[in-house]
Design a protein around this motif. Structure first.
Motif, PDB file in Angstrom:
ATOM      1  N   THR A   1      29.903 -87.648-100.812  1.00 27.65           N
ATOM      2  CA  THR A   1      29.286 -86.373-100.446  1.00 27.65           C
ATOM      3  C   THR A   1      27.778 -86.535-100.362  1.00 27.65           C
ATOM      4  OG1 THR A   1      31.067 -85.144-101.480  1.00 27.65           O
ATOM      5  CG2 THR A   1      29.030 -83.943-101.080  1.00 27.65           C
ATOM      6  N   LEU A   2      27.232 -86.153 -99.226  1.00 33.25           N
ATOM      7  CA  LEU A   2      25.796 -86.175 -98.998  1.00 33.25           C
ATOM      8  C   LEU A   2      25.292 -84.731 -99.046  1.00 33.25           C
ATOM      9  CD1 LEU A   2      23.099 -87.456 -98.007  1.00 33.25           C
ATOM     10  CD2 LEU A   2      23.967 -87.159 -95.673  1.00 33.25           C
ATOM     11  N   THR A   3      24.330 -84.468 -99.914  1.00 26.41           N
ATOM     12  CA  THR A   3      23.719 -83.143 -99.984  1.00 26.41           C
ATOM     13  C   THR A   3      22.218 -83.298 -99.775  1.00 26.41           C
ATOM     14  OG1 THR A   3      25.408 -82.359-101.512  1.00 26.41           O
ATOM     15  CG2 THR A   3      23.375 -81.086-101.418  1.00 26.41           C
TER      16      THR A   3
ATOM     17  N   THR B   1      33.612 -82.956 -92.914  1.00 28.94           N
ATOM     18  CA  THR B   1      33.343 -81.527 -92.984  1.00 28.94           C
ATOM     19  C   THR B   1      31.896 -81.329 -93.403  1.00 28.94           C
ATOM     20  OG1 THR B   1      35.630 -81.060 -93.588  1.00 28.94           O
ATOM     21  CG2 THR B   1      34.023 -79.338 -94.045  1.00 28.94           C
ATOM     22  N   ILE B   2      31.210 -80.463 -92.671  1.00 25.35           N
ATOM     23  CA  ILE B   2      29.801 -80.171 -92.943  1.00 25.35           C
ATOM     24  C   ILE B   2      29.663 -78.693 -93.279  1.00 25.35           C
ATOM     25  CG2 ILE B   2      27.509 -80.003 -91.878  1.00 25.35           C
ATOM     26  CD1 ILE B   2      28.243 -82.568 -90.300  1.00 25.35           C
TER      27      ILE B   2
ATOM     28  N   THR C   1      25.520 -80.042 -96.691  1.00 22.62           N
ATOM     29  CA  THR C   1      26.466 -80.879 -97.422  1.00 22.62           C
ATOM     30  C   THR C   1      27.459 -81.473 -96.425  1.00 22.62           C
ATOM     31  OG1 THR C   1      26.282 -79.380 -99.303  1.00 22.62           O
ATOM     32  CG2 THR C   1      28.106 -80.943 -99.337  1.00 22.62           C
ATOM     33  N   GLN C   2      27.606 -82.791 -96.471  1.00 18.15           N
ATOM     34  CA  GLN C   2      28.569 -83.475 -95.609  1.00 18.15           C
ATOM     35  C   GLN C   2      29.524 -84.271 -96.484  1.00 18.15           C
ATOM     36  OE1 GLN C   2      26.913 -86.289 -92.800  1.00 18.15           O
ATOM     37  NE2 GLN C   2      28.859 -86.616 -91.786  1.00 18.15           N
TER      38      GLN C   2
ATOM     39  N   SER D   1      23.979 -92.124 -93.198  1.00 21.59           N
ATOM     40  CA  SER D   1      24.068 -90.710 -92.813  1.00 21.59           C
ATOM     41  C   SER D   1      22.812 -89.967 -93.228  1.00 21.59           C
ATOM     42  CB  SER D   1      25.296 -90.060 -93.451  1.00 21.59           C
ATOM     43  OG  SER D   1      26.475 -90.638 -92.946  1.00 21.59           O
ATOM     44  N   GLU D   2      22.345 -90.224 -94.441  1.00 21.73           N
ATOM     45  CA  GLU D   2      21.143 -89.544 -94.927  1.00 21.73           C
ATOM     46  C   GLU D   2      19.936 -89.871 -94.043  1.00 21.73           C
ATOM     47  OE1 GLU D   2      19.176 -88.541 -99.190  1.00 21.73           O
ATOM     48  OE2 GLU D   2      19.830 -90.618 -98.898  1.00 21.73           O
ATOM     49  N   HIS D   3      19.821 -91.134 -93.640  1.00 17.36           N
ATOM     50  CA  HIS D   3      18.709 -91.546 -92.771  1.00 17.36           C
ATOM     51  C   HIS D   3      18.772 -90.798 -91.437  1.00 17.36           C
ATOM     52  CE1 HIS D   3      15.685 -94.084 -90.900  1.00 17.36           C
ATOM     53  NE2 HIS D   3      16.520 -94.270 -89.892  1.00 17.36           N
ATOM     54  N   GLY D   4      19.955 -90.756 -90.826  1.00 11.61           N
ATOM     55  CA  GLY D   4      20.110 -90.080 -89.535  1.00 11.61           C
ATOM     56  C   GLY D   4      19.821 -88.591 -89.619  1.00 11.61           C
ATOM     57  N   TRP D   5      20.393 -87.930 -90.638  1.00 14.49           N
ATOM     58  CA  TRP D   5      20.149 -86.486 -90.792  1.00 14.49           C
ATOM     59  C   TRP D   5      18.684 -86.204 -91.092  1.00 14.49           C
ATOM     60  CZ3 TRP D   5      23.113 -83.040 -88.849  1.00 14.49           C
ATOM     61  CH2 TRP D   5      24.491 -83.230 -88.766  1.00 14.49           C
ATOM     62  N   ASN D   6      18.043 -87.071 -91.880  1.00 15.53           N
ATOM     63  CA  ASN D   6      16.634 -86.862 -92.196  1.00 15.53           C
ATOM     64  C   ASN D   6      15.795 -86.844 -90.919  1.00 15.53           C
ATOM     65  OD1 ASN D   6      14.481 -86.541 -94.158  1.00 15.53           O
ATOM     66  ND2 ASN D   6      13.874 -88.613 -93.584  1.00 15.53           N
TER      67      ASN D   6
END
Length: 165
Positions: free
Chosen positions: A8-10, A97-98, A114-115, A141-146
């Motif tokens: 889970t990425l928050t 799921t996001i 949250t992903q 994922s965190e790098h891309g979303w950032n």
């Protein structure tokens, strides 16, 4: 043993605009094409049918290839909460799921993203292999979303995005 794990990425971001503006940026194809998995210069498709059960699609063209992101809206509660699925079929059949939650603040709003990232296992993976790959998926994922959230913030607060990949 399951054939997948979930990490889970928050991420929490603040914006100096009303929560309605940030919420709309997730649903309005004219805004989505500027930041969500794409940039305006490389976007080929930005479609959104923002209703529960409706779908969204982004196609970005880079380095001679099309990259397609698709999903379905699960919950839409403007401007507080948005839940949708996310999949990139050319890479995997897994569907994440996001959840995006908005909170109004004195100056602007706070967005909590949250992903739940599904990480398929390969045969013969050990526990340490699984832990390593979960970390890689999470970090990537965190790098891309950032990067996307930096563009979104700049666009919403200034009207343009200077970063163009």
């Amino acid at each position: 043993m399951k054939d997948y794990s979930i990490t889970t990425l928050t991420m929490v971001r603040t914006f100096e605009v009303a929560p309605e503006r940030v919420f709309d940026a997730w649903l309005n194809p004219e805004v989505m094409r500027k930041w969500l998995f794409t940039l305006e210069a490389t976007n080929k498709v930005a479609v959104s049918n923002p209703q529960v059960g409706g779908t969204w699609e982004i196609v970005d063209h880079r380095d001679g290839k099309d990259y397609r992101a698709i999903g379905e809206y699960i919950e839409i509660d403007p401007p507080k909460k948005l839940v949708f699925t996310f999949k990139m079929p050319q890479f995997s059949e897994t569907e994440d799921t996001i959840t995006v939650e908005m909170k109004e603040m004195e100056q602007g709003c706070e967005m909590t993203f949250t992903q739940n990232i599904i990480v398929p296992h390969e045969e013969n993976w050990t526990e340490s292999d699984i832990e390593r790959v979960l970390g890689e998926y999470h970090e990537g994922s965190e790098h891309g979303w950032n990067l996307m959230f930096m563009g979104l913030k700049e666009f919403l607060e200034t009207g343009k995005i200077s970063y163009q990949g």
